[in-house]
Enzyme design. Structure first.
Site, PDB file in Angstrom:
ATOM      1  N   LYS A  42      19.065  40.074  61.934  1.00  0.00           N
ATOM      2  CA  LYS A  42      19.115  39.120  63.041  1.00  0.00           C
ATOM      3  C   LYS A  42      18.448  39.702  64.275  1.00  0.00           C
ATOM      4  O   LYS A  42      18.355  40.920  64.418  1.00  0.00           O
ATOM      5  CB  LYS A  42      20.558  38.714  63.352  1.00  0.00           C
ATOM      6  CG  LYS A  42      21.386  39.766  64.072  1.00  0.00           C
ATOM      7  CD  LYS A  42      22.725  39.179  64.466  1.00  0.00           C
ATOM      8  CE  LYS A  42      23.692  40.248  64.969  1.00  0.00           C
ATOM      9  NZ  LYS A  42      23.568  40.539  66.394  1.00  0.00           N
ATOM     10  N   HIS A  49      18.628  53.774  57.265  1.00  0.00           N
ATOM     11  CA  HIS A  49      17.245  53.799  57.746  1.00  0.00           C
ATOM     12  C   HIS A  49      16.874  55.178  58.286  1.00  0.00           C
ATOM     13  O   HIS A  49      15.793  55.693  58.029  1.00  0.00           O
ATOM     14  CB  HIS A  49      17.016  52.710  58.798  1.00  0.00           C
ATOM     15  CG  HIS A  49      16.856  51.345  58.197  1.00  0.00           C
ATOM     16  ND1 HIS A  49      17.933  50.614  57.754  1.00  0.00           N
ATOM     17  CD2 HIS A  49      15.758  50.607  57.916  1.00  0.00           C
ATOM     18  CE1 HIS A  49      17.493  49.470  57.248  1.00  0.00           C
ATOM     19  NE2 HIS A  49      16.178  49.441  57.331  1.00  0.00           N
TER      20      HIS A  49
END
Lengths: 292, 191
Positions: free
Chosen positions: B103, B36
């Site tokens: 999550k 990322h």
């Protein structure tokens, strides 16, 4: 391979792949309590299936095999240098076998040499005693739950938390609220009231060595533990933060003396994948019995 | 349980609502912190990787090399997604993602990007590394293995019926926001 090395590799394997019985019982109860057909129930069913699969396949319960924390209770005279060298070798071997992920990164360069051995990894805490028993406990603590740990300095005006047990209650419950599902709940709290910043966190993690269903011998801390467990489970955060009845499986609190100027409350959060085991070793290093 | 089957497209994703339980089948790419940050800083995807209409999985799997040279995923649960909050919205926009599996949920910027560009956040059960590894049928490829190390590499995985819950949809709904707000109110009554 010498016996101690073999035992430590087996301790790592079992810790990574098998949930201890006390935690498993608490998870089974949590599953029974959740509303049928809810997302919380689905999540706990997946947890239950995961525990069975990991044990059967002898593979990590969670891919984040965590910080590797050894706690060694040793008779006077144990060669700690040799023990630590063996523990490091055991970690290397357990990593090569896939019991541990290649999970240790050089904090300056970002490099991962794939061994899990480096400065501070594994961490080995020694404690000497006058008896004969050599006990080695291991906690594998994943990063997700470690990241939601928190340390509060009292008084804390924002939470109206003063330097008393009610203030401690407020900040501990705030830690639960802030964690939501991010620590892979239902979780277990290890808390230390007092100490300096470093020993506070260290003692909070030692609480994870207690059995989940034990009771605190100090009635004031026992009452606080039960209160926080009950209150947290009324908040509706639930497994994974999906909403539901089980937010925490347990709360364990210890207290350390502090200096008059400081009042820290250190909260460590353990995920449902509570990987903690221990062994008593014989003189040559063979496993005599499992501690959990 | 709703089936979410590749090729993923906007209509499929727009039909999903917060609270839907889904089973994902098709190709997903893993990507976590290093990936990322790299993409955010203008890094290019390696040849062979396209995230358009695809799903990125916040996951650092345990992967073992088999004697025949192929890869086998032995543990593959999600990692905490909120660390990618500074980057995710931009990556959804620039690379055309339809789904993010992870999550713990994500924040307002990601939620806004999901709404604007047609993407959902799919919450897998954290820690369920074995159940999720069982859903990985094959490792098709790996990218950036040397550069980022095994957990941080991009693994191209074929998954079958990987279970997840839609906790952020493409209509501005977020289960995380709702649970945070309800639990804050419940705690305020108990202090």
């Amino acid at each position: 391979m010498n016996e101690l090395l073999e035992s430590l590799v087996e301790l790592i394997r079992r810790t990574s792949a098998e949930i201890p019985d006390d935690v498993n019982r608490a998870l089974v109860t949590a599953l029974e309590n959740e509303r049928k057909g809810s997302i919380a129930e689905s999540a706990l069913k997946i947890v239950e299936r995961n525990i069975e699969l990991a044990k059967r396949k002898s593979q990590p319960i969670c891919q984040d095999t965590g910080s590797i924390l050894f706690y060694v209770d040793a008779p006077i005279g144990l060669d700690q240098v040799a023990f630590e060298e063996t523990a490091r070798e055991a970690v290397r071997r357990a990593t090569a076998k896939g019991y541990l992920r290649q999970n240790s990164v050089d904090s300056i360069t970002g490099e991962n040499d794939g061994t899990n051995v480096g400065p501070g990894s594994p961490a080995v805490h020694f404690h000497q005693h006058r008896g004969d028993a050599l006990e080695v406990r291991l906690v594998l603590k994943g990063g997700g739950c470690e990241n939601v740990g928190a340390q509060y300095s009292l008084p804390l005006e924002k939470l109206k938390a003063n330097r008393d047990l009610d203030g401690c209650r407020k900040v501990i419950l705030d830690a639960v609220l802030q964690a939501q599902g991010k620590g892979c709940g239902p979780g277990i709290l290890g808390v230390c009231i007092g100490g300096d910043r470093a020993t506070g966190y260290e003692w909070s993690k030692k609480q994870f060595l207690r059995f989940l269903d034990d009771r605190n011998p100090d009635p004031r801390l026992d009452e606080l533990e039960q209160d926080i467990l009950r209150t947290a489970n009324e908040l509706g955060i639930g497994p994974m933060g999906f909403g539901g009845k089980t937010t925490l499986l347990g709360v364990k609190i210890g207290a350390a003396n502090r200096v008059p100027a400081s009042f820290f409350v250190s909260v460590s959060y353990m995920c449902w994948a509570y990987r903690r085991q221990g062994v008593e070793l014989g003189a040559a290093g063979a496993i005599q019995r499992w501690l959990y | 349980m709703k089936e979410l089957i590749a090729p993923f497209n906007e209509a499929q994703v727009r039909a999903l609502k917060v609270g839907d339980e889904v089973a994902i089948t098709g190709v997903v790419f893993t990507g976590r912190d290093a990936v990322h940050k790299y993409l955010h800083e203008g890094g290019q995807l390696p040849p062979g990787v396209s995230l358009r209409d695809g799903i990125i999985y916040h996951c650092g799997p345990v992967v073992m090399k088999e004697p025949d040279g192929s890869w086998k995923v032995t543990a593959a649960g999600p990692t905490t997604s909120i660390r990618e909050e500074p980057y995710q919205g931009q990556i959804i926009r620039d690379f055309g993602l339809r789904g993010v599996i992870g999550k713990g949920g994500m924040g307002e910027r990601t939620l806004a990007a999901c709404k604007e560009h047609g993407c959902v956040y799919l919450h897998a059960v954290g820690g369920a590394a074995q159940v999720l590894a069982e859903c990985v049928r094959r490792v098709r490829n790996v990218y950036f293995l040397e550069k980022f190390g095994s957990p941080e590499a991009i693994w191209e995985l074929e998954v079958e019926r990987l279970p997840a819950v839609v906790t952020m949809d493409s209509h501005g709904g977020s289960l995380h926001r709702d649970v945070m707000s309800a639990s804050s109110a419940a705690l305020a009554e108990r202090l």
